[in-house]
Design a protein around this motif. Structure first.
Motif, PDB file in Angstrom:
ATOM      1  N   UNK A 160       0.842  -1.192   0.000  1.00 20.04           N
ATOM      2  CA  UNK A 160       0.000   0.000   0.000  1.00 20.04           C
ATOM      3  C   UNK A 160       0.882   1.249   0.000  1.00 20.04           C
ATOM      4  N   UNK A 161       0.725   2.052  -1.029  1.00 17.91           N
ATOM      5  CA  UNK A 161       1.547   3.254  -1.176  1.00 17.91           C
ATOM      6  C   UNK A 161       0.920   4.446  -0.474  1.00 17.91           C
ATOM      7  N   UNK A 162       1.675   5.535  -0.437  1.00 20.93           N
ATOM      8  CA  UNK A 162       1.129   6.767   0.127  1.00 20.93           C
ATOM      9  C   UNK A 162      -0.073   7.252  -0.645  1.00 20.93           C
ATOM     10  N   UNK A 163      -0.070   7.075  -1.963  1.00 19.46           N
ATOM     11  CA  UNK A 163      -1.208   7.492  -2.770  1.00 19.46           C
ATOM     12  C   UNK A 163      -2.435   6.652  -2.471  1.00 19.46           C
ATOM     13  N   UNK A 164      -2.225   5.338  -2.337  1.00 22.29           N
ATOM     14  CA  UNK A 164      -3.331   4.466  -1.991  1.00 22.29           C
ATOM     15  C   UNK A 164      -3.926   4.865  -0.649  1.00 22.29           C
ATOM     16  N   UNK A 165      -3.074   5.086   0.325  1.00 21.88           N
ATOM     17  CA  UNK A 165      -3.538   5.461   1.649  1.00 21.88           C
ATOM     18  C   UNK A 165      -4.218   6.821   1.636  1.00 21.88           C
ATOM     19  N   UNK A 166      -3.705   7.729   0.807  1.00 22.76           N
ATOM     20  CA  UNK A 166      -4.310   9.059   0.703  1.00 22.76           C
ATOM     21  C   UNK A 166      -5.755   8.985   0.231  1.00 22.76           C
ATOM     22  N   UNK A 167      -5.996   8.149  -0.778  1.00 23.75           N
ATOM     23  CA  UNK A 167      -7.352   8.014  -1.294  1.00 23.75           C
ATOM     24  C   UNK A 167      -8.245   7.338  -0.269  1.00 23.75           C
ATOM     25  N   UNK A 168      -7.732   6.300   0.391  1.00 26.89           N
ATOM     26  CA  UNK A 168      -8.517   5.625   1.422  1.00 26.89           C
ATOM     27  C   UNK A 168      -8.904   6.598   2.524  1.00 26.89           C
ATOM     28  N   UNK A 169      -7.949   7.414   2.962  1.00 29.81           N
ATOM     29  CA  UNK A 169      -8.223   8.397   4.000  1.00 29.81           C
ATOM     30  C   UNK A 169      -9.240   9.426   3.524  1.00 29.81           C
ATOM     31  N   UNK A 170      -9.145   9.789   2.237  1.00 30.65           N
ATOM     32  CA  UNK A 170     -10.020  10.812   1.680  1.00 30.65           C
ATOM     33  C   UNK A 170     -11.473  10.367   1.645  1.00 30.65           C
ATOM     34  N   UNK A 171     -11.711   9.068   1.499  1.00 31.53           N
ATOM     35  CA  UNK A 171     -13.086   8.576   1.352  1.00 31.53           C
ATOM     36  C   UNK A 171     -13.648   7.931   2.623  1.00 31.53           C
TER      37      UNK A 171
END
Length: 463
Positions: free
Chosen positions: A401-412
Protein backbone atom coordinates in the motif's frame (compact mmCIF):
# COMPACT_ATOMS: atom_id res chain seq x y z
CA UNK A 1 -36.06 -13.17 -10.06
CA UNK A 2 -37.17 -10.36 -7.82
CA UNK A 3 -36.53 -6.95 -9.29
CA UNK A 4 -36.00 -3.79 -7.30
CA UNK A 5 -35.72 -0.12 -8.16
CA UNK A 6 -32.09 0.92 -8.60
CA UNK A 7 -31.02 2.39 -5.31
CA UNK A 8 -29.50 5.83 -5.24
CA UNK A 9 -27.82 5.23 -1.92
CA UNK A 10 -25.38 2.37 -1.74
CA UNK A 11 -24.03 0.86 1.44
CA UNK A 12 -20.42 1.77 1.99
CA UNK A 13 -19.70 -0.36 5.02
CA UNK A 14 -16.02 -1.08 5.36
CA UNK A 15 -15.32 1.98 3.26
CA UNK A 16 -11.60 1.70 3.80
CA UNK A 17 -11.73 -1.38 1.60
CA UNK A 18 -12.96 0.47 -1.47
CA UNK A 19 -9.71 1.10 -3.31
CA UNK A 20 -8.72 -1.38 -5.97
CA UNK A 21 -7.06 -1.67 -9.37
CA UNK A 22 -9.29 -1.21 -12.40
CA UNK A 23 -9.66 -4.20 -14.68
CA UNK A 24 -9.08 -2.58 -18.04
CA UNK A 25 -6.23 -4.77 -19.33
CA UNK A 26 -6.79 -6.09 -22.83
CA UNK A 27 -5.09 -7.75 -25.74
CA UNK A 28 -5.87 -7.97 -29.43
CA UNK A 29 -4.77 -11.58 -29.72
CA UNK A 30 -6.83 -14.56 -28.64
CA UNK A 31 -5.02 -17.50 -27.09
CA UNK A 32 -5.77 -20.55 -25.02
CA UNK A 33 -3.74 -22.43 -22.44
CA UNK A 34 -4.71 -25.35 -20.27
CA UNK A 35 -3.30 -25.76 -16.76
CA UNK A 36 -3.06 -29.50 -16.04
CA UNK A 37 -2.49 -31.82 -13.14
CA UNK A 38 -4.52 -34.97 -13.67
CA UNK A 39 -6.62 -34.88 -16.86
CA UNK A 40 -10.32 -34.50 -16.16
CA UNK A 41 -12.57 -37.26 -17.46
CA UNK A 42 -15.87 -36.69 -15.67
CA UNK A 43 -17.93 -33.94 -14.14
CA UNK A 44 -20.09 -34.22 -11.04
CA UNK A 45 -23.84 -33.96 -11.16
CA UNK A 46 -25.55 -30.63 -10.59
CA UNK A 47 -25.43 -29.26 -7.05
CA UNK A 48 -29.17 -29.57 -6.65
CA UNK A 49 -28.90 -33.29 -7.43
CA UNK A 50 -25.71 -34.13 -5.51
CA UNK A 51 -26.56 -32.47 -2.21
CA UNK A 52 -29.22 -33.14 0.37
CA UNK A 53 -32.09 -30.66 -0.15
CA UNK A 54 -29.72 -28.10 -1.66
CA UNK A 55 -27.24 -28.16 1.23
CA UNK A 56 -23.56 -28.66 0.38
CA UNK A 57 -21.43 -31.29 2.05
CA UNK A 58 -19.28 -30.10 4.94
CA UNK A 59 -16.01 -30.99 3.19
CA UNK A 60 -14.83 -30.55 -0.40
CA UNK A 61 -15.44 -33.97 -2.08
CA UNK A 62 -12.49 -33.37 -4.45
CA UNK A 63 -14.61 -34.03 -7.50
CA UNK A 64 -12.77 -34.44 -10.79
CA UNK A 65 -13.46 -31.26 -12.73
CA UNK A 66 -12.03 -29.07 -15.50
CA UNK A 67 -13.32 -25.51 -15.50
CA UNK A 68 -13.13 -23.33 -18.60
CA UNK A 69 -12.33 -19.66 -17.93
CA UNK A 70 -12.75 -16.80 -20.42
CA UNK A 71 -10.73 -13.71 -19.49
CA UNK A 72 -9.56 -10.37 -20.89
CA UNK A 73 -6.32 -10.48 -18.87
CA UNK A 74 -3.26 -12.53 -19.65
CA UNK A 75 -2.19 -14.92 -16.91
CA UNK A 76 0.71 -12.65 -15.95
CA UNK A 77 -1.29 -9.40 -16.00
CA UNK A 78 -3.66 -7.66 -13.60
CA UNK A 79 -6.58 -9.84 -12.50
CA UNK A 80 -5.31 -12.69 -14.65
CA UNK A 81 -2.54 -13.17 -12.08
CA UNK A 82 -5.06 -13.43 -9.25
CA UNK A 83 -7.47 -15.76 -11.05
CA UNK A 84 -4.69 -18.19 -11.92
CA UNK A 85 -3.18 -17.97 -8.44
CA UNK A 86 -6.52 -18.91 -6.89
CA UNK A 87 -6.82 -21.86 -9.30
CA UNK A 88 -3.30 -23.06 -8.41
CA UNK A 89 -3.92 -22.74 -4.68
CA UNK A 90 -7.28 -24.49 -4.87
CA UNK A 91 -5.75 -27.38 -6.79
CA UNK A 92 -2.82 -27.67 -4.36
CA UNK A 93 -4.70 -27.14 -1.09
CA UNK A 94 -8.19 -28.49 -1.68
CA UNK A 95 -8.77 -30.56 -4.81
CA UNK A 96 -5.92 -32.28 -6.72
CA UNK A 97 -8.52 -33.45 -9.26
CA UNK A 98 -9.31 -29.86 -10.27
CA UNK A 99 -7.98 -28.40 -13.54
CA UNK A 100 -8.68 -25.32 -15.62
CA UNK A 101 -8.48 -24.05 -19.17
CA UNK A 102 -7.74 -20.35 -19.59
CA UNK A 103 -8.87 -18.58 -22.76
CA UNK A 104 -7.89 -15.00 -23.54
CA UNK A 105 -10.04 -12.59 -25.56
CA UNK A 106 -9.64 -8.90 -26.35
CA UNK A 107 -11.74 -6.63 -24.12
CA UNK A 108 -13.02 -4.99 -27.32
CA UNK A 109 -14.40 -8.35 -28.46
CA UNK A 110 -15.74 -9.51 -25.10
CA UNK A 111 -19.40 -8.56 -25.56
CA UNK A 112 -19.59 -10.10 -29.01
CA UNK A 113 -17.85 -13.25 -27.78
CA UNK A 114 -20.34 -13.65 -24.93
CA UNK A 115 -23.28 -12.94 -27.27
CA UNK A 116 -22.09 -15.65 -29.65
CA UNK A 117 -21.54 -18.18 -26.86
CA UNK A 118 -24.92 -17.36 -25.34
CA UNK A 119 -26.68 -17.89 -28.67
CA UNK A 120 -25.00 -21.29 -29.07
CA UNK A 121 -25.71 -22.18 -25.43
CA UNK A 122 -22.00 -22.71 -24.85
CA UNK A 123 -20.98 -20.18 -22.20
CA UNK A 124 -17.80 -21.24 -20.37
CA UNK A 125 -17.97 -22.22 -16.71
CA UNK A 126 -16.51 -18.85 -15.72
CA UNK A 127 -16.28 -15.70 -17.79
CA UNK A 128 -15.28 -12.08 -17.31
CA UNK A 129 -18.00 -9.58 -18.14
CA UNK A 130 -19.27 -6.09 -17.29
CA UNK A 131 -21.46 -5.30 -14.29
CA UNK A 132 -24.76 -3.48 -14.54
CA UNK A 133 -26.80 -3.36 -17.72
CA UNK A 134 -24.72 -5.85 -19.74
CA UNK A 135 -25.56 -8.77 -17.45
CA UNK A 136 -29.27 -7.99 -17.06
CA UNK A 137 -30.15 -9.84 -20.27
CA UNK A 138 -28.18 -12.87 -19.07
CA UNK A 139 -30.03 -12.78 -15.75
CA UNK A 140 -33.43 -12.47 -17.44
CA UNK A 141 -32.58 -15.32 -19.80
CA UNK A 142 -31.58 -17.48 -16.82
CA UNK A 143 -28.10 -18.02 -18.24
CA UNK A 144 -25.95 -17.27 -15.19
CA UNK A 145 -25.77 -18.57 -11.65
CA UNK A 146 -27.41 -16.78 -8.73
CA UNK A 147 -24.27 -16.17 -6.67
CA UNK A 148 -26.19 -15.17 -3.55
CA UNK A 149 -27.75 -18.63 -3.41
CA UNK A 150 -24.35 -20.29 -3.82
CA UNK A 151 -22.81 -18.15 -1.06
CA UNK A 152 -25.64 -19.09 1.28
CA UNK A 153 -25.52 -22.78 0.40
CA UNK A 154 -21.77 -23.03 0.97
CA UNK A 155 -21.72 -20.79 4.04
CA UNK A 156 -19.30 -18.18 2.70
CA UNK A 157 -21.43 -15.04 2.31
CA UNK A 158 -19.52 -13.32 5.11
CA UNK A 159 -16.36 -13.40 2.97
CA UNK A 160 -17.85 -10.73 0.70
CA UNK A 161 -17.40 -6.99 1.27
CA UNK A 162 -20.92 -5.63 1.99
CA UNK A 163 -20.22 -2.57 -0.18
CA UNK A 164 -19.43 -4.75 -3.18
CA UNK A 165 -22.56 -6.84 -2.68
CA UNK A 166 -24.73 -3.73 -2.40
CA UNK A 167 -23.19 -2.16 -5.49
CA UNK A 168 -23.49 -5.29 -7.66
CA UNK A 169 -27.07 -5.84 -6.58
CA UNK A 170 -27.97 -2.24 -7.32
CA UNK A 171 -26.29 -2.22 -10.72
CA UNK A 172 -28.20 -5.29 -11.89
CA UNK A 173 -31.48 -4.19 -10.28
CA UNK A 174 -31.88 -7.47 -8.41
CA UNK A 175 -32.24 -8.51 -4.79
CA UNK A 176 -29.47 -11.09 -5.23
CA UNK A 177 -26.08 -10.84 -6.93
CA UNK A 178 -25.29 -12.79 -10.08
CA UNK A 179 -21.60 -11.93 -10.42
CA UNK A 180 -18.43 -11.70 -8.36
CA UNK A 181 -16.39 -8.48 -8.22
CA UNK A 182 -12.82 -8.07 -9.43
CA UNK A 183 -12.44 -4.58 -8.05
CA UNK A 184 -14.20 -1.91 -6.02
CA UNK A 185 -13.28 1.51 -7.31
CA UNK A 186 -14.00 5.11 -6.41
CA UNK A 187 -13.69 8.00 -8.83
CA UNK A 188 -12.98 11.69 -8.58
CA UNK A 189 -10.56 14.47 -9.51
CA UNK A 190 -6.79 14.13 -9.25
CA UNK A 191 -4.89 17.42 -9.12
CA UNK A 192 -1.32 18.66 -9.41
CA UNK A 193 -0.49 20.36 -6.11
CA UNK A 194 2.33 22.50 -7.54
CA UNK A 195 0.08 23.93 -10.26
CA UNK A 196 -2.64 24.70 -7.73
CA UNK A 197 -0.11 26.54 -5.59
CA UNK A 198 1.24 28.40 -8.61
CA UNK A 199 -2.23 29.68 -9.49
CA UNK A 200 -3.23 30.35 -5.88
CA UNK A 201 -6.00 27.76 -6.05
CA UNK A 202 -7.41 25.82 -3.09
CA UNK A 203 -9.04 22.41 -3.30
CA UNK A 204 -12.73 23.04 -4.12
CA UNK A 205 -15.61 21.45 -2.26
CA UNK A 206 -18.47 23.29 -4.01
CA UNK A 207 -19.14 23.57 -7.73
CA UNK A 208 -18.83 27.35 -7.55
CA UNK A 209 -15.37 26.98 -6.06
CA UNK A 210 -14.54 24.46 -8.76
CA UNK A 211 -15.52 26.86 -11.54
CA UNK A 212 -13.47 29.61 -9.89
CA UNK A 213 -10.47 27.29 -9.69
CA UNK A 214 -10.71 26.41 -13.38
CA UNK A 215 -10.86 30.09 -14.32
CA UNK A 216 -7.87 30.99 -12.11
CA UNK A 217 -5.78 28.18 -13.52
CA UNK A 218 -6.63 29.23 -17.05
CA UNK A 219 -5.82 32.89 -16.31
CA UNK A 220 -2.45 31.77 -14.92
CA UNK A 221 -1.61 30.13 -18.23
CA UNK A 222 -2.12 26.62 -16.85
CA UNK A 223 -4.33 24.10 -18.68
CA UNK A 224 -7.08 23.44 -16.11
CA UNK A 225 -8.24 20.00 -17.27
CA UNK A 226 -6.82 16.95 -19.00
CA UNK A 227 -9.44 14.62 -20.49
CA UNK A 228 -9.08 11.49 -22.60
CA UNK A 229 -11.36 12.64 -25.39
CA UNK A 230 -10.22 9.92 -27.77
CA UNK A 231 -11.28 7.26 -25.24
CA UNK A 232 -14.57 9.14 -24.75
CA UNK A 233 -15.58 7.68 -21.37
CA UNK A 234 -13.38 10.18 -19.53
CA UNK A 235 -15.52 12.98 -20.94
CA UNK A 236 -18.88 11.29 -20.31
CA UNK A 237 -17.79 10.92 -16.68
CA UNK A 238 -17.55 14.72 -16.51
CA UNK A 239 -21.08 15.14 -17.85
CA UNK A 240 -22.26 12.67 -15.24
CA UNK A 241 -20.39 14.51 -12.48
CA UNK A 242 -22.30 17.74 -13.01
CA UNK A 243 -25.60 16.00 -13.72
CA UNK A 244 -25.48 14.03 -10.46
CA UNK A 245 -24.61 17.09 -8.40
CA UNK A 246 -27.22 19.33 -10.07
CA UNK A 247 -30.09 16.87 -10.66
CA UNK A 248 -29.50 14.08 -8.15
CA UNK A 249 -27.79 10.67 -8.04
CA UNK A 250 -30.77 8.97 -9.67
CA UNK A 251 -30.90 11.23 -12.74
CA UNK A 252 -29.54 8.65 -15.18
CA UNK A 253 -31.65 5.88 -13.64
CA UNK A 254 -34.79 7.95 -14.13
CA UNK A 255 -33.97 8.49 -17.80
CA UNK A 256 -33.23 4.79 -18.29
CA UNK A 257 -36.56 3.89 -16.66
CA UNK A 258 -38.47 6.37 -18.82
CA UNK A 259 -39.35 8.55 -15.83
CA UNK A 260 -37.39 11.43 -17.38
CA UNK A 261 -35.97 12.22 -20.79
CA UNK A 262 -32.34 12.73 -21.72
CA UNK A 263 -33.52 15.92 -23.39
CA UNK A 264 -34.85 17.41 -20.15
CA UNK A 265 -33.32 20.72 -19.08
CA UNK A 266 -30.97 19.30 -16.42
CA UNK A 267 -29.45 16.76 -18.82
CA UNK A 268 -28.89 19.33 -21.54
CA UNK A 269 -27.34 21.69 -18.97
CA UNK A 270 -24.81 19.00 -17.98
CA UNK A 271 -23.76 18.50 -21.60
CA UNK A 272 -23.63 22.27 -22.09
CA UNK A 273 -21.30 22.61 -19.09
CA UNK A 274 -18.67 20.38 -20.73
CA UNK A 275 -19.01 22.13 -24.08
CA UNK A 276 -18.57 25.50 -22.36
CA UNK A 277 -15.33 24.27 -20.80
CA UNK A 278 -14.11 23.18 -24.22
CA UNK A 279 -15.05 26.58 -25.71
CA UNK A 280 -13.07 28.31 -22.97
CA UNK A 281 -10.02 26.19 -23.76
CA UNK A 282 -10.00 24.41 -20.43
CA UNK A 283 -9.12 21.09 -22.11
CA UNK A 284 -6.30 22.54 -24.18
CA UNK A 285 -5.75 21.77 -27.85
CA UNK A 286 -6.83 18.56 -29.57
CA UNK A 287 -8.76 17.08 -26.67
CA UNK A 288 -10.47 14.53 -28.94
CA UNK A 289 -7.07 13.09 -29.91
CA UNK A 290 -5.81 12.67 -26.33
CA UNK A 291 -6.31 9.28 -24.72
CA UNK A 292 -6.68 8.64 -20.99
CA UNK A 293 -3.09 7.48 -20.53
CA UNK A 294 -1.77 10.65 -22.14
CA UNK A 295 -4.15 12.78 -20.09
CA UNK A 296 -2.87 11.15 -16.91
CA UNK A 297 0.69 11.78 -18.00
CA UNK A 298 -0.15 15.45 -18.56
CA UNK A 299 -1.23 15.68 -14.93
CA UNK A 300 1.87 13.94 -13.59
CA UNK A 301 4.28 16.00 -15.71
CA UNK A 302 2.70 19.35 -14.87
CA UNK A 303 1.09 20.01 -18.26
CA UNK A 304 -2.45 20.05 -16.84
CA UNK A 305 -3.80 20.71 -13.36
CA UNK A 306 -6.81 18.39 -12.98
CA UNK A 307 -7.69 14.94 -14.31
CA UNK A 308 -10.84 12.88 -13.64
CA UNK A 309 -10.16 9.17 -13.12
CA UNK A 310 -10.64 6.33 -10.69
CA UNK A 311 -8.73 4.86 -7.78
CA UNK A 312 -6.94 2.50 -10.17
CA UNK A 313 -4.90 5.53 -11.30
CA UNK A 314 -2.71 4.97 -8.24
CA UNK A 315 -0.80 2.37 -10.24
CA UNK A 316 0.35 5.20 -12.55
CA UNK A 317 1.08 7.51 -9.64
CA UNK A 318 3.26 4.86 -8.01
CA UNK A 319 5.46 4.66 -11.12
CA UNK A 320 8.37 6.98 -10.30
CA UNK A 321 9.48 7.11 -13.92
CA UNK A 322 6.04 8.36 -15.02
CA UNK A 323 4.97 10.52 -12.07
CA UNK A 324 7.36 13.44 -12.15
CA UNK A 325 5.29 15.16 -9.45
CA UNK A 326 6.77 12.76 -6.91
CA UNK A 327 5.26 10.68 -4.15
CA UNK A 328 3.32 13.62 -2.68
CA UNK A 329 2.79 15.87 -5.69
CA UNK A 330 -0.67 14.72 -6.71
CA UNK A 331 -3.82 15.12 -4.60
CA UNK A 332 -7.41 13.92 -4.86
CA UNK A 333 -10.83 15.48 -4.29
CA UNK A 334 -14.40 14.28 -4.72
CA UNK A 335 -16.82 15.74 -7.25
CA UNK A 336 -17.70 19.20 -5.85
CA UNK A 337 -21.23 19.81 -4.60
CA UNK A 338 -23.83 22.02 -6.26
CA UNK A 339 -26.47 21.63 -3.54
CA UNK A 340 -26.11 19.33 -0.52
CA UNK A 341 -29.87 18.73 -0.57
CA UNK A 342 -29.64 17.37 -4.11
CA UNK A 343 -26.40 15.39 -3.88
CA UNK A 344 -24.30 15.32 -0.72
CA UNK A 345 -20.55 15.80 -0.58
CA UNK A 346 -20.06 12.43 1.12
CA UNK A 347 -21.45 10.62 -1.94
CA UNK A 348 -18.89 9.16 -4.37
CA UNK A 349 -18.94 7.64 -7.84
CA UNK A 350 -18.17 3.91 -7.59
CA UNK A 351 -17.83 0.92 -9.86
CA UNK A 352 -16.74 -2.70 -9.64
CA UNK A 353 -14.76 -2.79 -12.86
CA UNK A 354 -15.10 -6.08 -14.72
CA UNK A 355 -16.77 -8.99 -12.95
CA UNK A 356 -16.96 -12.79 -13.06
CA UNK A 357 -20.10 -14.66 -14.09
CA UNK A 358 -20.77 -18.40 -13.96
CA UNK A 359 -22.71 -20.36 -16.57
CA UNK A 360 -25.87 -21.87 -15.11
CA UNK A 361 -25.76 -24.62 -17.74
CA UNK A 362 -22.25 -25.67 -16.68
CA UNK A 363 -22.71 -25.17 -12.95
CA UNK A 364 -22.44 -28.17 -10.63
CA UNK A 365 -21.37 -29.01 -7.10
CA UNK A 366 -17.69 -28.96 -8.07
CA UNK A 367 -18.06 -25.37 -9.30
CA UNK A 368 -19.82 -24.47 -6.09
CA UNK A 369 -16.87 -25.67 -4.02
CA UNK A 370 -14.50 -23.66 -6.21
CA UNK A 371 -16.63 -20.52 -5.74
CA UNK A 372 -16.49 -21.04 -1.99
CA UNK A 373 -12.69 -21.20 -2.08
CA UNK A 374 -12.51 -18.22 -4.44
CA UNK A 375 -14.50 -15.83 -2.24
CA UNK A 376 -12.81 -17.02 0.96
CA UNK A 377 -9.30 -16.51 -0.42
CA UNK A 378 -9.41 -13.74 -3.02
CA UNK A 379 -9.28 -10.97 -0.39
CA UNK A 380 -5.98 -12.09 1.12
CA UNK A 381 -4.52 -13.14 -2.24
CA UNK A 382 -5.16 -9.75 -3.84
CA UNK A 383 -3.82 -7.89 -0.82
CA UNK A 384 -0.63 -9.98 -0.58
CA UNK A 385 0.21 -10.01 -4.28
CA UNK A 386 -0.98 -6.59 -5.42
CA UNK A 387 -1.91 -4.57 -2.35
CA UNK A 388 -5.45 -4.18 -3.66
CA UNK A 389 -8.98 -4.82 -2.41
CA UNK A 390 -11.25 -6.67 -4.82
CA UNK A 391 -14.58 -6.69 -3.01
CA UNK A 392 -13.81 -9.49 -0.54
CA UNK A 393 -12.94 -9.31 3.13
CA UNK A 394 -9.31 -9.84 4.08
CA UNK A 395 -7.34 -10.19 7.30
CA UNK A 396 -3.80 -9.72 6.11
CA UNK A 397 -1.72 -6.56 6.04
CA UNK A 398 -0.02 -5.42 2.87
CA UNK A 399 3.40 -3.96 2.42
CA UNK A 400 2.36 -2.80 -1.04
CA UNK A 401 0.00 0.00 0.00
CA UNK A 402 1.55 3.25 -1.18
CA UNK A 403 1.13 6.77 0.13
CA UNK A 404 -1.21 7.49 -2.77
CA UNK A 405 -3.33 4.47 -1.99
CA UNK A 406 -3.54 5.46 1.65
CA UNK A 407 -4.31 9.06 0.70
CA UNK A 408 -7.35 8.01 -1.29
CA UNK A 409 -8.52 5.62 1.42
CA UNK A 410 -8.22 8.40 4.00
CA UNK A 411 -10.02 10.81 1.68
CA UNK A 412 -13.09 8.58 1.35
CA UNK A 413 -13.43 7.47 4.97
CA UNK A 414 -16.40 9.82 5.35
CA UNK A 415 -18.30 8.35 2.37
CA UNK A 416 -21.90 7.52 3.17
CA UNK A 417 -23.44 6.84 -0.25
CA UNK A 418 -22.56 6.39 -3.90
CA UNK A 419 -23.70 6.98 -7.45
CA UNK A 420 -22.97 5.11 -10.66
CA UNK A 421 -21.22 6.22 -13.84
CA UNK A 422 -22.83 7.75 -16.93
CA UNK A 423 -23.39 4.60 -18.99
CA UNK A 424 -24.21 2.23 -16.09
CA UNK A 425 -27.96 2.19 -16.75
CA UNK A 426 -27.77 2.50 -20.55
CA UNK A 427 -28.35 -0.32 -22.98
CA UNK A 428 -25.53 -1.05 -25.44
CA UNK A 429 -27.12 0.93 -28.28
CA UNK A 430 -27.68 3.98 -26.09
CA UNK A 431 -24.24 3.76 -24.53
CA UNK A 432 -22.59 3.59 -27.95
CA UNK A 433 -24.35 6.75 -29.12
CA UNK A 434 -23.56 8.58 -25.88
CA UNK A 435 -19.84 7.88 -26.27
CA UNK A 436 -19.52 8.21 -30.03
CA UNK A 437 -21.18 11.63 -30.12
CA UNK A 438 -19.40 13.14 -27.13
CA UNK A 439 -16.45 14.10 -29.33
CA UNK A 440 -18.69 16.20 -31.58
CA UNK A 441 -20.07 17.82 -28.44
CA UNK A 442 -16.53 18.82 -27.47
CA UNK A 443 -15.72 20.24 -30.90
CA UNK A 444 -18.98 22.15 -31.11
CA UNK A 445 -20.16 20.27 -34.21
CA UNK A 446 -23.13 19.13 -32.17
CA UNK A 447 -24.99 21.32 -29.68
CA UNK A 448 -25.80 20.14 -26.17
CA UNK A 449 -29.45 19.82 -27.20
CA UNK A 450 -28.54 17.78 -30.27
CA UNK A 451 -26.22 15.55 -28.26
CA UNK A 452 -28.87 14.69 -25.71
CA UNK A 453 -31.48 14.29 -28.45
CA UNK A 454 -29.25 11.69 -30.12
CA UNK A 455 -29.18 9.72 -26.88
CA UNK A 456 -32.94 9.99 -26.46
CA UNK A 457 -33.45 8.87 -30.05
CA UNK A 458 -31.29 5.80 -29.44
CA UNK A 459 -33.22 5.06 -26.26
CA UNK A 460 -36.57 5.35 -28.04
CA UNK A 461 -35.43 3.03 -30.83
CA UNK A 462 -34.21 0.39 -28.40
CA UNK A 463 -37.39 0.33 -26.31
Amino acid sequence: MKKKILSTLLSVAMVAALLAGCGNGSTKETSKETQTNTPSTTESEAATDSTDQGQAATQDPQTEKTIKILSIWAEDNDNGVLINEICKKYQAEMNPNFNWEYELVSSDDLKQKIATLTASNDLPDIFVYESGKPIVDLIDADKIVNISEVLEQYGCADSMNPSAVSLLSTLSGTDDIYDLPLGLNVEGFWYNKALFEQAGVKVPTTWEEFEDALAKLNDAGIQPLAAGGSDKWGVTRLINAYLVRSAGPDAMTKAANGEAKYTDEAYVAAAQKIQDWADKGYFGQGVTTVDMNTAGSMLMTGKAAIFYNGSWFTSNLNDDSANLAGNDGIGFFNVPVVDEKISAGDSYSMNCGNILCFSKEKYDDATGWFIKYFVENMGNTAMKLQGTVKGYNYDTASSNVSGYTQMVLDNINSAKSAFTWYEATMGSEVSTVAQENVQTLLTGDMSAEEYMQSIQDAFDLSN
